[in-house]
Write a protein that holds these residues in place. Structure first.
Motif, PDB file in Angstrom:
ATOM      1  N   UNK A   1       0.825  -1.255   0.023  1.00 13.83           N
ATOM      2  CA  UNK A   1      -0.009  -0.152  -0.087  1.00 13.83           C
ATOM      3  C   UNK A   1       0.717   1.274   0.238  1.00 13.83           C
ATOM      4  N   UNK A   2       0.366   2.289  -0.528  1.00 17.93           N
ATOM      5  CA  UNK A   2       1.269   3.744  -0.426  1.00 17.93           C
ATOM      6  C   UNK A   2       1.584   3.900   1.053  1.00 17.93           C
ATOM      7  N   UNK A   3       0.829   3.729   2.048  1.00 26.50           N
ATOM      8  CA  UNK A   3       1.144   4.107   3.417  1.00 26.50           C
ATOM      9  C   UNK A   3       2.206   3.049   3.805  1.00 26.50           C
ATOM     10  N   UNK A   4       2.335   1.906   3.494  1.00 25.56           N
ATOM     11  CA  UNK A   4       3.326   0.825   3.649  1.00 25.56           C
ATOM     12  C   UNK A   4       4.525   1.094   3.341  1.00 25.56           C
ATOM     13  N   UNK A   5       4.518   1.606   1.889  1.00 28.93           N
ATOM     14  CA  UNK A   5       5.571   1.872   1.119  1.00 28.93           C
ATOM     15  C   UNK A   5       6.434   3.177   1.783  1.00 28.93           C
ATOM     16  N   UNK A   6       5.593   4.133   2.179  1.00 30.49           N
ATOM     17  CA  UNK A   6       6.041   5.322   2.929  1.00 30.49           C
ATOM     18  C   UNK A   6       6.733   4.839   4.228  1.00 30.49           C
ATOM     19  N   UNK A   7       6.315   4.010   4.785  1.00 34.21           N
ATOM     20  CA  UNK A   7       6.841   3.646   6.236  1.00 34.21           C
ATOM     21  C   UNK A   7       8.134   2.823   5.822  1.00 34.21           C
ATOM     22  N   UNK A   8       8.052   2.003   4.869  1.00 36.60           N
ATOM     23  CA  UNK A   8       9.668   1.244   4.485  1.00 36.60           C
ATOM     24  C   UNK A   8      10.374   2.282   4.114  1.00 36.60           C
ATOM     25  N   UNK A   9      10.108   3.294   3.366  1.00 37.50           N
ATOM     26  CA  UNK A   9      11.183   4.262   3.037  1.00 37.50           C
ATOM     27  C   UNK A   9      11.463   4.868   4.201  1.00 37.50           C
ATOM     28  N   UNK A  10      10.890   5.287   5.351  1.00 37.62           N
ATOM     29  CA  UNK A  10      11.139   5.866   6.325  1.00 37.62           C
ATOM     30  C   UNK A  10      12.107   5.145   7.111  1.00 37.62           C
ATOM     31  N   UNK A  11      11.797   3.773   7.058  1.00 42.87           N
ATOM     32  CA  UNK A  11      12.732   2.709   7.924  1.00 42.87           C
ATOM     33  C   UNK A  11      14.205   2.872   7.270  1.00 42.87           C
ATOM     34  N   UNK A  12      13.954   2.759   5.668  1.00 37.35           N
ATOM     35  CA  UNK A  12      15.471   2.781   5.141  1.00 37.35           C
ATOM     36  C   UNK A  12      16.053   4.236   5.393  1.00 37.35           C
ATOM     37  N   UNK A  13      15.300   5.406   5.667  1.00 36.73           N
ATOM     38  CA  UNK A  13      16.164   6.409   5.920  1.00 36.73           C
ATOM     39  C   UNK A  13      16.702   6.478   7.287  1.00 36.73           C
ATOM     40  N   UNK A  14      15.972   5.727   8.018  1.00 35.86           N
ATOM     41  CA  UNK A  14      16.501   5.631   9.425  1.00 35.86           C
ATOM     42  C   UNK A  14      17.992   4.760   9.283  1.00 35.86           C
ATOM     43  N   UNK A  15      17.748   3.851   8.658  1.00 32.58           N
ATOM     44  CA  UNK A  15      18.933   2.837   8.610  1.00 32.58           C
ATOM     45  C   UNK A  15      20.245   3.529   7.707  1.00 32.58           C
ATOM     46  N   UNK A  16      19.940   4.375   6.813  1.00 28.21           N
ATOM     47  CA  UNK A  16      21.078   4.876   6.020  1.00 28.21           C
ATOM     48  C   UNK A  16      22.217   5.472   6.903  1.00 28.21           C
TER      49      UNK A  16
ATOM     50  N   UNK B   1      14.226   3.791  -7.042  1.00 28.77           N
ATOM     51  CA  UNK B   1      13.359   4.451  -7.755  1.00 28.77           C
ATOM     52  C   UNK B   1      12.340   5.571  -6.992  1.00 28.77           C
ATOM     53  N   UNK B   2      12.409   5.022  -5.672  1.00 28.86           N
ATOM     54  CA  UNK B   2      11.777   6.072  -4.585  1.00 28.86           C
ATOM     55  C   UNK B   2      12.693   6.622  -3.872  1.00 28.86           C
ATOM     56  N   UNK B   3      14.045   6.156  -3.627  1.00 28.47           N
ATOM     57  CA  UNK B   3      15.025   7.258  -3.113  1.00 28.47           C
ATOM     58  C   UNK B   3      16.418   6.586  -3.695  1.00 28.47           C
ATOM     59  N   UNK B   4      17.468   7.308  -3.691  1.00 21.85           N
ATOM     60  CA  UNK B   4      18.599   6.839  -4.112  1.00 21.85           C
ATOM     61  C   UNK B   4      19.760   6.335  -2.955  1.00 21.85           C
ATOM     62  N   UNK B   5      19.747   4.915  -3.215  1.00 22.92           N
ATOM     63  CA  UNK B   5      20.608   4.027  -2.123  1.00 22.92           C
ATOM     64  C   UNK B   5      21.801   3.467  -2.777  1.00 22.92           C
ATOM     65  N   UNK B   6      22.127   4.012  -4.034  1.00 25.89           N
ATOM     66  CA  UNK B   6      23.285   3.443  -4.543  1.00 25.89           C
ATOM     67  C   UNK B   6      24.525   3.344  -3.773  1.00 25.89           C
ATOM     68  N   UNK B   7      25.026   4.636  -3.147  1.00 26.30           N
ATOM     69  CA  UNK B   7      26.146   4.248  -2.282  1.00 26.30           C
ATOM     70  C   UNK B   7      26.080   3.240  -1.203  1.00 26.30           C
TER      71      UNK B   7
END
Length: 646
Positions: A332-347, A397-403
């Motif tokens: 879901x859009x909300x689930x994907x936004x939450x996953x992105x927030x988790x990845x940003x916390x992890x970065x 595609x949602x955020x750049x995590x290449x590095x």
């Protein structure tokens, strides 16, 4: 449940409820942290640490820990290592000791049952080495009941048969402060004067060294036992200057690895030993190093209205990465936004500067991993890193995590062992003879390659585009294929057990293009999973499956997390349109609670096989959602192919 259940309202409602439950548990900064529960040992040791240091006890906290310890006491009278497991002597002795220290009367019914059970199993003399050390510190046992570990071993050269770099990170951080304690042999203050004489069949003073553990080779053990005798006989000959230098080296090691309020090694036993070491060295409670080490321990406490316990460590990176995968599957859009927030916390938690202890064997590899805990820069782990990288890749595609992905992949590749697999924290940690020293009666002194971690790394590599022709992929694929059990399963080191290992292996082999429709090897694995499916449609397995005389799956009641692993493994093997898969899905739907997750009191994870087991409270939140959502997605798309590594 009929095979077309993917379109049913029940499945969709279950996915929606589980998704919302996971979203509700996310912290404001984007991460997840669930409780991590072990057996009675850690909360009991916490109580005994307070009395060892003669700290003023928190009476209300102790009362809550006592409630917890009484609740988890087994029907057999003692305390098990996992839910409904058999009595474990060491856990039972520590739990009894803690309750007596708190103030429970020895003639109380639960204390009497515990004492009778412990004595029926040979008494406290059967305790393991770490329990014996605790009892020696309290003056219950003589130090001659503890194997010699001279502090001078910290000065041994790397080529010597025993060297600290040759044992696992957890053993290293636990043992180094213990070496100082064994040298100085401080006596626990024990203001209440509590003793344990009633737990010994013969007088405690007569207890000598324990016999070899079942996993230990008799010949090696005898060799090390003779070495122990020689060390005791010559201990007085050790030059004082050398001993003092060794002591300084030990203190310098732990001080350099202090790790702030996340604690030495970010694991409880090492933290507690460190605080006791600082106390033995005369550091006052307000000394900066001792104070921060002590605060790290209190961060592990779980305190509820009615009970409390101490966790062995914290699992925010692991929980966040796995929750992100489950939410990405939900879609879901909300689930994907939450996953992105988790990845940003992890970065920003990626360790890019510190060359941890692993670099002793890989000096030319750049750091790039993630730790399991909030901070543990000296000890990132391969498993977390692979799972984080795969989650970030799914968010491309949602955020750049290449590095972040590139550095994580680079570090994981650099940690591959020569035999093709991966250990959790260090490469080439395979000196098996060391598990035969008397000090290693737990059999967990090393960190060798394992199927589950290796499979996760293979999943990561193939998800990132590596083909089977890639040398690293080819080597780990061969490693997995040669480690399959005769019945088709794979051993799981960090989760219970063969279900966990088989799930990981099937996911990985799917990544290199091997599925049940083209490979008898995978077909055998699929057949095994169906053979062990419980009558209720779910899957279950407990700590008994780690017994040394393994002859097949040890049946256990179904759990949500293990059912999810089995389903995820089957779907990765291309098995979707099967009534038995639908029955597993039906089990999850039927057992979901009103809050959207699953009640799972049983332990489904492993610290050390046969010694230490874990209950990740998050497993019953994200794994079942992951499995249900994937089943729905595959059925909707009309495909058997799982596109992601996990």
């Amino acid at each position: 449940m009929a095979p077309d259940a993917a379109s049913s309202a029940g499945l969709e409602n279950a996915v929606e409820a589980a998704t919302q439950s996971l979203l509700d548990a996310q912290r404001p900064d984007g991460h997840w942290l669930y409780e991590l529960e072990a057996d009675a040992t850690i909360p009991a040791e916490y109580v005994l640490l307070v009395h060892h240091l003669a700290e003023k006890p928190d009476v209300a906290l102790e009362a809550k820990i006592a409630v917890y310890l009484r609740r988890i006491q087994g029907a057999h009278g003692g305390w098990p290592l996992f839910h409904d497991g058999p009595l474990d002597i060491s856990a039972s002795v520590k739990a009894y000791f803690a309750l007596k220290m708190i103030g429970d009367a020895i003639d109380a019914p639960h204390m009497r049952r515990a004492r009778e059970a412990i004595l029926a199993h040979g008494g406290a003399a059967g305790s393991n080495v770490f329990t014996r050390i605790l009892l020696a510190l309290y003056g219950v046992l003589s130090w001659r009941a503890v194997p010699m570990m001279p502090i001078e071993i910290v000065l041994l050269p790397r080529w010597f048969p025993f060297h600290l770099s040759k044992i696992s990170y957890w053993a290293r951080t636990v043992i180094v402060p213990l070496l100082v304690l064994q040298l100085d042999r401080p006596r626990a203050r024990n203001p209440r004067g509590v003793r344990l004489d009633e737990l010994f069949v013969e007088p405690a003073v007569n207890v000598g060294l324990a016999k070899h553990a079942p996993h230990q080779n008799r010949h090696w053990f005898r060799f090390f036992r003779v070495t122990d005798v020689l060390l005791r006989a010559t201990d007085w000959l050790m030059p004082a200057s050398l001993r003092e230098r060794a002591k300084r080296t030990a203190v310098e090691f732990v001080s350099s690895h202090l790790n702030g309020e996340d604690g030495l090694g970010a694991i409880y036993p090492a933290m507690a030993n460190l605080v006791m070491m600082f106390d033995a060295l005369g550091y006052p409670p307000e000394h900066p190093q001792r104070a921060i080490a002590r605060r790290a321990i209190d961060r592990l406490l779980v305190i509820r209205d009615d009970e409390a316990y101490c966790q062995p460590c914290l699992s925010p990176v692991w929980d966040t990465a796995l929750a992100a995968h489950a939410l990405l599957e939900s879609g879901t859009p909300a689930a994907r936004r939450a996953a992105l927030a988790g990845a940003e916390w992890l970065r920003p938690l990626q360790i890019l500067e510190t060359a941890g202890d692993w670099s002793a064997r890989r000096p030319d590899v750049r750091p790039g991993g993630w730790a399991f805990q909030y901070a543990n820069d000296h000890y990132p782990d391969v498993d977390d890193t692979a799972v984080v990288v795969m989650a970030m890749d799914r968010l491309a595609g949602t955020a750049d995590y290449t590095r972040s992905i590139s550095r994580g992949r680079e570090w994981v590749l650099g940690m591959q062992s020569s035999e093709g697999g991966w250990g959790a924290f260090e490469p080439e940690n395979t000196h098996e003879y060391l598990n035969n020293i008397p000090f290693a009666d737990h059999g967990a002194l090393l960190d060798p390659p394992t199927v589950d971690v290796s499979a996760r790394c293979l999943s990561m590599l193939t998800q990132l585009g590596a083909s089977r022709d890639d040398p690293a992929v080819a080597r780990v694929t061969d490693y997995l294929l040669t480690h399959q059990e005769a019945n088709g399963s794979w051993h799981g080191r960090w989760g219970m057990n063969y279900i966990y290992g088989t799930w990981a292996a099937l996911c990985a082999l799917n990544g290199v293009g091997i599925d049940a429709h083209g490979s008898p090897l995978i077909r055998r694995s699929v057949d095994w999973l169906f053979q062990i499916q419980n009558a209720d449609g779910g899957w279950g397995e407990d700590g008994d499956s780690y017994r040394l005389d393994y002859r097949g799956h040890a049946s256990a009641p179904s759990t949500a997390s293990q059912t999810a692993w089995a389903l995820l493994g089957l779907m990765s093997a291309g098995v979707v349109d099967d009534a038995r898969v639908a029955r597993g899905v039906a089990y999850l739907i039927a057992t979901q609670n009103r809050a959207g997750f699953w009640d799972e009191p049983r332990f489904t994870a492993t610290g050390f096989p046969r010694v230490f087991y874990l209950r990740y409270h998050g497993y019953a939140h994200y794994f079942p959602l992951w499995a249900l959502a994937r089943y729905r997605n595959l059925r909707r798309a009309g495909t058997r192919h799982v596109a992601y590594g996990l």
